[in-house]
Design a protein around this motif. Structure first.
Motif, PDB file in Angstrom:
ATOM      1  N   GLU A 199       0.744  -1.237  -0.309  1.00 42.57           N
ATOM      2  CA  GLU A 199      -0.227  -0.173   0.083  1.00 42.57           C
ATOM      3  C   GLU A 199       1.534   1.226  -0.068  1.00 42.57           C
ATOM      4  OE1 GLU A 199      -3.100   0.743   0.315  1.00 42.57           O
ATOM      5  OE2 GLU A 199      -4.250  -1.359   0.522  1.00 42.57           O
ATOM      6  N   TRP A 200       0.946   2.104  -1.222  1.00 37.43           N
ATOM      7  CA  TRP A 200       2.226   2.681  -1.363  1.00 37.43           C
ATOM      8  C   TRP A 200       2.081   4.319  -0.587  1.00 37.43           C
ATOM      9  CZ3 TRP A 200       0.973   7.914  -3.187  1.00 37.43           C
ATOM     10  CH2 TRP A 200       0.061   7.687  -3.723  1.00 37.43           C
ATOM     11  N   GLU A 201      -0.108   3.740  -0.505  1.00 35.83           N
ATOM     12  CA  GLU A 201      -0.129   5.640   0.474  1.00 35.83           C
ATOM     13  C   GLU A 201       0.722   5.778   2.334  1.00 35.83           C
ATOM     14  OE1 GLU A 201      -4.196   6.417  -1.899  1.00 35.83           O
ATOM     15  OE2 GLU A 201      -3.840   5.090  -0.288  1.00 35.83           O
ATOM     16  N   ASP A 202       0.767   4.282   2.535  1.00 32.11           N
ATOM     17  CA  ASP A 202       1.304   4.195   3.762  1.00 32.11           C
ATOM     18  C   ASP A 202       2.722   3.994   3.964  1.00 32.11           C
ATOM     19  OD1 ASP A 202      -0.946   2.565   4.695  1.00 32.11           O
ATOM     20  OD2 ASP A 202      -0.141   0.667   4.775  1.00 32.11           O
ATOM     21  N   ARG A 229      -5.461   4.150  -3.441  1.00 29.82           N
ATOM     22  CA  ARG A 229      -6.946   4.686  -2.825  1.00 29.82           C
ATOM     23  C   ARG A 229      -6.786   5.936  -4.764  1.00 29.82           C
ATOM     24  NH1 ARG A 229     -10.991   5.724  -0.519  1.00 29.82           N
ATOM     25  NH2 ARG A 229     -10.971   4.861   1.858  1.00 29.82           N
ATOM     26  N   SER A 230      -5.576   6.254  -4.905  1.00 29.99           N
ATOM     27  CA  SER A 230      -4.873   7.132  -6.658  1.00 29.99           C
ATOM     28  C   SER A 230      -3.437   6.195  -7.089  1.00 29.99           C
ATOM     29  CB  SER A 230      -4.770   8.629  -6.099  1.00 29.99           C
ATOM     30  OG  SER A 230      -3.599   8.437  -5.419  1.00 29.99           O
ATOM     31  N   ARG A 231      -3.766   6.630  -8.334  1.00 33.41           N
ATOM     32  CA  ARG A 231      -2.246   5.477  -8.866  1.00 33.41           C
ATOM     33  C   ARG A 231      -1.184   6.268  -8.297  1.00 33.41           C
ATOM     34  NH1 ARG A 231      -2.374   4.635 -15.815  1.00 33.41           N
ATOM     35  NH2 ARG A 231      -0.535   3.265 -15.436  1.00 33.41           N
ATOM     36  N   TRP A 232      -0.125   5.333  -8.385  1.00 28.35           N
ATOM     37  CA  TRP A 232       1.401   5.542  -7.651  1.00 28.35           C
ATOM     38  C   TRP A 232       2.684   5.538  -9.173  1.00 28.35           C
ATOM     39  CZ3 TRP A 232       5.885   3.093  -8.458  1.00 28.35           C
ATOM     40  CH2 TRP A 232       7.146   3.335  -8.087  1.00 28.35           C
ATOM     41  N   VAL A 233       3.162   6.891  -9.246  1.00 29.82           N
ATOM     42  CA  VAL A 233       3.625   7.475 -10.863  1.00 29.82           C
ATOM     43  C   VAL A 233       5.010   7.528  -9.921  1.00 29.82           C
ATOM     44  CG1 VAL A 233       4.195   9.069 -12.264  1.00 29.82           C
ATOM     45  CG2 VAL A 233       1.758   9.021 -11.838  1.00 29.82           C
TER      46      VAL A 233
END
Length: 433
Positions: A199-202, A229-233
């Motif tokens: 979970e990249w937002e973590d 929730r949104s895309r990781w760029v």
């Protein structure tokens, strides 16, 4: 290569067979040297090649063998890695150096039928990849954390792969330690057919954890799924993105009835009121129904259980206001009071207008209800918001704009999106003061 395999078996034999260890000592003319070394292997085994002992060779790159500190490179005693030895003996376990950062994910407890199409598409991407090439990275966006986990689990199950979740904040920040960690994980993925979910937002923004995760996403050889929730760029590695769509009211109602079982019949159609107000996922419906079964009651108890599902996420972003104010506490001219009653009616009847009457098909934008309260301090703006929240039996959250607005480009929009996504799911009222 065949030489590398024989050398690895030598190292295993030294651990498992006392007679073999003695033979190694005799071959090296030293009773204390009961482990093999590179020089003995190079002089004895067929097909010997020096590249096998380089850091880029499989034995050392994947830490399958470790060389002792004495004897130089060629003469140092070699020891098989404990995880590799256990694997050769048919014993499966996660390398203890990885357990602090990753954990196995169990199958979800809720119905995942709505996620199967996405899971099948994800599996198809990996299935069609060149066997000799690096597996493309996958991304899952939308939904909640449980839905993203469930989609990833279903995709891995389709291919017979195990799924592990990464705690990005626990990744080593020092580059050399991170590189070692990645090699150990890549080794684990090859041995057991495992996939890593992050979970990249973590990891936050502009943090050591986000930098470590970005390097992992770019450099790992194993299968990786990034979720948020949104895309990781970021990075140059190919990323196939899959978005989890929100459940339609009909899909939510079907899940509610499945979860409630015989209890659904006693609600007399009130389930449709839940789907009109709350945009819940399969997992949050499962949790709300479980809470309702633990503390049975009427429809109001089920409504309260639905409200509670969104609170943990919204409580991180805004301040929840507790109030018992009612219409009698609000002193307003008839015109203004009538407008407030109209706002309440808009919210309460929006499902009938948008879905039953079909207005949502004309435009899916702006289906929420917005109101602007203006006037000097003390005229009842906050009180009016509290009265509406109590009338509609919804949570009211006060938004501190100072905490939302950021000097970093794009962060303000991201913060607002998180707020509105959470409020939409939980059917809450946002109060921007």
């Amino acid at each position: 290569s065949e030489f590398e395999r024989r050398l690895l078996l030598w190292c295993a034999g030294a651990e498992l067979d006392a007679e073999f260890a003695t033979a190694l000592a005799e071959a090296q003319h030293d009773p204390a040297r009961r482990r093999p070394c590179f020089s003995l292997a190079l002089a004895t085994l067929p097909g010997a090649h020096w590249s096998a002992i380089t850091p880029a060779g499989a034995l050392r790159y994947f830490h399958m063998i470790e060389a002792g500190a004495d004897g130089g490179l060629a003469g140092a005693p070699l020891r098989i890695d404990e995880r590799i030895l256990h694997y050769l003996l048919g014993i499966s376990h996660l390398d203890e150096r990885l357990t602090g950062c990753v954990r196995a994910l169990e199958p979800p407890a809720f119905d995942t039928a709505s996620l199967q199409p996405i899971a099948e598409r994800m599996a198809a991407v990996w299935r069609s990849a060149d066997a000799q090439a690096e597996l493309p990275g996958l991304q899952i966006t939308g939904g909640d954390r449980a839905a993203r986990r469930a989609a990833a689990h279903a995709a891995c199950a389709n291919l017979g792969l195990g799924l592990f979740e990464l705690q990005a904040g626990l990744l080593p920040a020092e580059p050399r330690e991170l590189d070692t960690w990645m090699r150990l994980w890549d080794r684990e993925a090859l041995l057991e057919g495992s996939v890593l979910l992050a979970e990249w937002e973590d990891a936050g923004t502009n943090t050591p954890a986000s930098a470590a995760l970005a390097r992992l996403a770019q450099s790992t050889r194993g299968a990786l799924i990034l979720a948020g929730r949104s895309r990781w760029v970021g990075g140059e590695r190919s990323q196939a993105c899959f978005e989890i769509p929100a459940l339609s009211p009909g899909e939510q109602e079907a899940i509610w009835r499945e979860e409630l079982g015989e209890q659904a019949a006693g609600l007399n159609g009130d389930v449709s009121r839940l789907t009109a107000q709350f945009q819940l996922t399969a997992s949050t419906i499962h949790d709300a129904a479980a809470a309702f079964r633990r503390e049975p009651g009427g429809f109001e108890r089920l409504w309260q259980a639905s409200r509670e599902q969104a609170r943990p996420y919204l409580d991180e972003l805004a301040q929840r206001i507790q109030s018992n104010a009612g219409w009698r506490d609000l002193v307003l001219p008839p015109l203004q009071e009538n407008l407030l009653h109209q706002v309440a009616a808009h919210v309460r009847q929006r499902n009938r207008v948008y879905l039953d009457w079909g207005f949502a098909r004309r435009s899916a934008r702006g289906l929420g209800t917005s109101a602007v309260f203006s006037g000097p301090s003390g005229t009842g703006k906050t009180l009016a918001a509290e009265v509406l929240a109590n009338e509609l039996n919804l949570d009211l959250y006060r938004i501190d704009l100072a905490a939302v607005v950021s000097k970093y480009i794009g962060e303000t929009e991201k913060n607002l999106r998180r707020l509105f996504d959470a409020a939409e799911e939980g059917g809450a009222i946002l109060f921007f003061d």
